[in-house]
Scaffold this motif. Structure first.
Motif, short mmCIF file in Angstrom:
data_model
loop_
_atom_site.label_atom_id
_atom_site.label_comp_id
_atom_site.label_asym_id
_atom_site.label_seq_id
_atom_site.Cartn_x
_atom_site.Cartn_y
_atom_site.Cartn_z
N ARG A 64 0.83 -1.21 0.00
CA ARG A 64 0.00 0.00 0.00
C ARG A 64 0.86 1.26 0.00
NH1 ARG A 64 -3.27 -3.43 3.29
NH2 ARG A 64 -5.32 -3.74 2.36
N ARG A 65 1.96 1.20 0.76
CA ARG A 65 2.86 2.36 0.80
C ARG A 65 3.47 2.62 -0.57
NH1 ARG A 65 7.31 2.05 5.33
NH2 ARG A 65 5.40 1.99 6.58
N ALA A 66 3.90 1.55 -1.25
CA ALA A 66 4.49 1.69 -2.58
C ALA A 66 3.46 2.19 -3.58
CB ALA A 66 5.08 0.35 -3.03
N LEU A 67 2.24 1.71 -3.45
CA LEU A 67 1.18 2.13 -4.38
C LEU A 67 0.86 3.61 -4.20
CD1 LEU A 67 -0.71 1.09 -6.57
CD2 LEU A 67 -2.41 0.60 -4.79
N ARG A 68 0.85 4.08 -2.93
CA ARG A 68 0.61 5.50 -2.67
C ARG A 68 1.69 6.37 -3.30
NH1 ARG A 68 -0.78 3.88 2.62
NH2 ARG A 68 1.28 4.52 3.38
N ASN A 69 2.89 5.82 -3.39
CA ASN A 69 4.01 6.56 -3.97
C ASN A 69 4.17 6.28 -5.46
OD1 ASN A 69 4.70 7.67 -1.46
ND2 ASN A 69 5.93 5.88 -0.92
N LEU B 83 4.67 1.16 -8.83
CA LEU B 83 3.81 0.00 -9.14
C LEU B 83 4.58 -1.31 -9.06
CD1 LEU B 83 1.73 1.40 -12.14
CD2 LEU B 83 1.14 1.34 -9.72
N GLY B 84 5.82 -1.32 -9.53
CA GLY B 84 6.60 -2.56 -9.51
C GLY B 84 6.81 -3.07 -8.10
N SER B 85 7.23 -2.16 -7.21
CA SER B 85 7.44 -2.54 -5.81
C SER B 85 6.13 -2.99 -5.17
CB SER B 85 8.04 -1.36 -5.04
OG SER B 85 8.21 -1.68 -3.68
N ALA B 86 5.06 -2.25 -5.46
CA ALA B 86 3.75 -2.61 -4.89
C ALA B 86 3.32 -4.00 -5.33
CB ALA B 86 2.71 -1.58 -5.30
N LEU B 87 3.51 -4.30 -6.62
CA LEU B 87 3.11 -5.63 -7.12
C LEU B 87 3.97 -6.72 -6.50
CD1 LEU B 87 1.37 -7.33 -8.95
CD2 LEU B 87 2.99 -6.88 -10.82
N SER B 88 5.28 -6.44 -6.34
CA SER B 88 6.18 -7.42 -5.74
C SER B 88 5.74 -7.77 -4.32
CB SER B 88 7.60 -6.87 -5.75
OG SER B 88 8.48 -7.76 -5.09
N TRP B 89 5.39 -6.74 -3.52
CA TRP B 89 4.94 -6.98 -2.15
C TRP B 89 3.59 -7.70 -2.13
CZ3 TRP B 89 8.04 -6.87 1.77
CH2 TRP B 89 9.13 -6.00 1.81
N ALA B 90 2.70 -7.35 -3.05
CA ALA B 90 1.38 -8.01 -3.09
C ALA B 90 1.53 -9.49 -3.41
CB ALA B 90 0.50 -7.32 -4.12
N ILE B 91 2.47 -9.81 -4.30
CA ILE B 91 2.70 -11.22 -4.65
C ILE B 91 3.25 -11.97 -3.44
CG2 ILE B 91 4.15 -12.74 -6.05
CD1 ILE B 91 3.90 -10.65 -8.31
N SER C 218 -2.53 -4.68 -10.82
CA SER C 218 -2.50 -5.06 -12.25
C SER C 218 -3.35 -4.10 -13.06
CB SER C 218 -3.00 -6.50 -12.43
OG SER C 218 -2.20 -7.40 -11.70
N GLU C 219 -4.49 -3.72 -12.52
CA GLU C 219 -5.34 -2.72 -13.19
C GLU C 219 -4.59 -1.42 -13.39
OE1 GLU C 219 -8.18 -2.86 -14.55
OE2 GLU C 219 -9.39 -4.48 -13.69
N ARG C 220 -3.85 -1.02 -12.33
CA ARG C 220 -3.08 0.22 -12.43
C ARG C 220 -1.99 0.11 -13.50
NH1 ARG C 220 -2.98 3.69 -7.90
NH2 ARG C 220 -1.32 4.76 -9.04
N PHE C 221 -1.38 -1.07 -13.62
CA PHE C 221 -0.38 -1.29 -14.67
C PHE C 221 -1.00 -1.11 -16.05
CE2 PHE C 221 2.79 -3.30 -11.83
CZ PHE C 221 3.94 -2.85 -12.43
N LEU C 222 -2.20 -1.69 -16.22
CA LEU C 222 -2.87 -1.61 -17.52
C LEU C 222 -3.30 -0.17 -17.84
CD1 LEU C 222 -5.01 -4.87 -17.25
CD2 LEU C 222 -2.94 -4.52 -18.61
N GLN C 223 -3.76 0.54 -16.80
CA GLN C 223 -4.13 1.94 -17.01
C GLN C 223 -2.90 2.76 -17.39
OE1 GLN C 223 -6.02 3.23 -13.38
NE2 GLN C 223 -7.64 1.67 -13.53
#
Length: 648
Positions: free
Chosen positions: A470-475, A478-486, A498-503
């Motif tokens: 969430r912290r990475a996504l706020r900043n 996206l790559g860091s956020a996805l890595s932590w989510a995985i 993933s939606e944010r990546f596509l957008q």
């Protein structure tokens, strides 16, 4: 406090005419003013927070070395095999105890140097107090080592106790050095103090060497000094490694004692008061010893001197009697024993639990009692002592110590190993404490995560990963956020990212963090949207490598298998146009029909004016262009497939 989820109690302080609330914090106690207005007072009371007590030791750079070094010793102690016989483990335990003491002494010496060199009087006083505490800690630990860990028998016991006193009464050597470096040592004002101090510590060889200097100045008394030298050299010393039995030693000692007493009765040293005092000490005259309290300085020094010249074969179970009587004789009847006196007396009484209890009350942190108790427990000396709430004494103290370490920004890592070796409640404490570690940086978060993963703490792993994602996504990372989510195995959050990546792709026309997307591997199966992201990136790689047939097949499967979100179909259909413009026919007739079906399904599901596209709503002219391209590709595919069939 037993209840931490309720409002803290309020205590009235009549003189201050205000209320105070108290709350326990991690390692300290906070007191705060409550909103209370005394009767007749005007205006509101001010609010302020007072720090009542804080464990400042963990913030001292020198003492942090103590915590770090002792942590390594503690971990090594836990690796000693439990199935080994106690006799085989005893040398190891003694060695570990000495290692602990060497760390204490090293920190003590460093603090002493800082206290001497600093110009700040307040700081010097603070360091001086810490030195005093460490000196007391080493004194207690050393005695516990002699009595409990090494468990020396009669004969050897006194030798160990002599070493104990000598180690902690080092000022004698400093004074002796000062005397010997003077122009005429025998005439130095501290000469006889040094001689008597040597006698009181049982250093008879050094005493003889000092007396030689005095004898050279008094030729007429040379015979008297020679007799004293003879008595000193004849005093028997027990050798545990030799063939002499304790009984043989006792007989020889009594014979020597009778000879010394005879010299005293014959007034052999009456013409020299100093030598007569020495003779009285050798014969065990307690009154003479007590006359030199200033040289003994402590009752336990008096105890060891008394045992040396009166009861050299003292047994461990007799120590408590002599210790109590010596403390009574030495201390003023009106004075109250200091906490250190009570602790040492409890040790001489072999009351281990009282030693630990008194140390817990007297000392300002849990380091000493936690490590000493752990060592004593490994020596099988505490098995019978359990606490009323289920945990044993060792675990309770280790948990308290580790909890204190957790309040420090770097020492918290040490506490993990302490929790690991608390089998009953250690994991529970660690799970609760690990959630309180502030995740200031990704590096620190990875450290915490590694600790949790090694211990299979799945809930904490997910929690940490979600926080960092969430912290990475706020900043917008996206790559860091996805890595932590995985790593958190959070399908919902992975879908959102993933939606944010596509957008982001639709807005920029390119993917960010390609290394991560290219190496998703099995992780792309975490969610359908993540699967689509990985496969869509794979389509682009195939296109870049000019593997158009494979790219076309993958593009079509993303829509027909319903992997791609409906909102992204227009983008996929647009991506198909460059493939239809190739010189070679890429899409077969059947594949083209499927693309046409997807386009019609898309246009019938949405109003043309509001249907999504790569750059906004689909435009009617764009749809017509795509239909025309599909029709042209269908015609080319039919011709090609018909030609092939005709040839066959």
């Amino acid at each position: 406090m037993e209840e931490v989820d309720v409002e803290p109690p309020t205590t009235l302080i009549p003189d201050a005419r205000q209320h105070l609330g108290f709350v326990w914090g991690p390692g300290d106690i906070l007191a705060y003013d409550t909103l209370f207005k005394a009767s007749g007072a005007t205006g509101p009371c001010g609010l302020s927070i007072h720090e009542v007590r804080k464990d400042e030791d963990i913030y001292s750079p020198v003492l942090r070395k103590l915590f770090n070094e002792s942590h390594l010793i503690f971990v090594g102690l836990q690796t000693i095999r439990e199935d080994l016989p106690s006799k085989n483990k005893k040398p190891q335990f003694v060695s570990i105890s000495k290692n602990y003491r060497s760390v204490i002494r090293a920190c003590m010496e460093e603090l002493q140097q800082i206290a001497v060199s600093t110009q700040d009087a307040e700081l010097a006083n603070k360091y001086g107090n810490q030195v005093s505490i460490l000196m007391a800690i080493e004194l207690i630990w050393n005695l516990c080592e002699v009595l409990f860990i090494d468990a020396a028998p009669a004969g050897s016991l006194l030798l160990h106790l002599l070493d104990w006193v000598r180690l902690h009464k080092a000022d004698v050597e400093e004074k002796a050095s000062e005397v010997l470096q003077s122009e005429c040592p025998a005439e130095h004002h501290s000469y006889w103090d040094v001689v008597l101090s040597y006698v009181l510590q049982g250093k008879l060889e050094e005493t003889s060497q000092m007396l030689v200097k005095q004898a050279s100045l008094q030729p007429a008394s040379r015979k008297m000094f020679k007799l004293m030298g003879s008595l000193l050299s004849k005093m028997p010393t027990y050798n545990p490694a030799g063939s002499q039995t304790l009984t043989d030693f006792d007989v020889k000692w009594r014979q020597w004692h009778v000879e010394v007493d005879r010299c005293l009765q014959d007034n052999s040293f009456s013409s020299n008061p100093h030598l007569e005092v020495i003779c009285k000490i050798l014969v065990g005259d307690e009154d003479t010893m007590l006359e030199h309290k200033d040289l003994l300085s402590t009752w336990y020094h008096f105890l060891i001197t008394r045992l040396l010249y009166c009861h050299p074969t003292v047994k461990p179970n007799e120590l408590h009697y002599y210790a109590q009587s010596c403390m009574t004789m030495f201390l003023d009847s009106r004075s109250v024993p200091e906490p250190l006196d009570s602790i040492l007396l409890a040790a001489f009484e072999f009351d281990i639990h009282q030693v630990i209890k008194d140390c817990s009350i007297a000392l300002n942190n849990w380091w000493f009692v936690a490590h000493l108790t752990d060592l004593l427990d490994h020596c099988n000396l505490l098995q019978s002592h359990n606490l009323h709430f289920g945990s044993n004494l060792r675990e309770f103290l280790l948990l308290e110590y580790a909890s204190g370490l957790f309040t420090h920004h770097s020492l918290w890592q040490l506490s993990v190993d302490y929790y690991d070796h608390c089998p009953e409640f250690g994991r529970v404490y660690l799970e609760l404490q690990i959630e309180r570690v502030p995740l200031d940086t990704e590096r620190k978060a990875l450290k915490v995560l590694r600790i949790c993963e090694q211990r299979h703490m799945s809930e904490q792993v997910r929690s940490i990963c979600k926080i960092m994602a969430r912290r990475a996504l706020r900043n917008s990372r996206l790559g860091s956020a996805l890595s932590w989510a995985i790593r958190a195995k959070d399908a919902a959050f992975a879908t959102l990212i993933s939606e944010r990546f596509l957008q982001d792709y639709c807005a920029r026309g390119a993917f960010s963090d390609l290394d991560l997307i290219d190496n998703l591997g099995p992780a792309m199966l975490l969610s359908d949207r993540l699967t689509f992201l990985g496969k869509y990136r794979e389509f682009h790689k195939l296109y870049e490598e000019k593997r158009f047939m494979e790219a076309a097949k993958l593009l079509l499967s993303l829509m027909t298998a319903k992997i791609a979100p409906r909102s992204f179909w227009w983008t996929l259909l647009t991506d198909a146009m460059p493939l239809m413009e190739q010189a070679e026919v890429i899409f077969s007739a059947e594949q083209t029909h499927e693309l046409m079906f997807c386009l019609e399904e898309l246009t019938s599901s949405f109003q043309t004016s509001s249907a999504p596209g790569p750059d906004g709503p689909m435009q009617e002219e764009d749809v017509e262009l795509l239909r025309l391209a599909l029709a042209r590709n269908l015609a080319m595919a039919i011709v090609k497939e018909g030609t092939v069939e005709a040839c066959c």
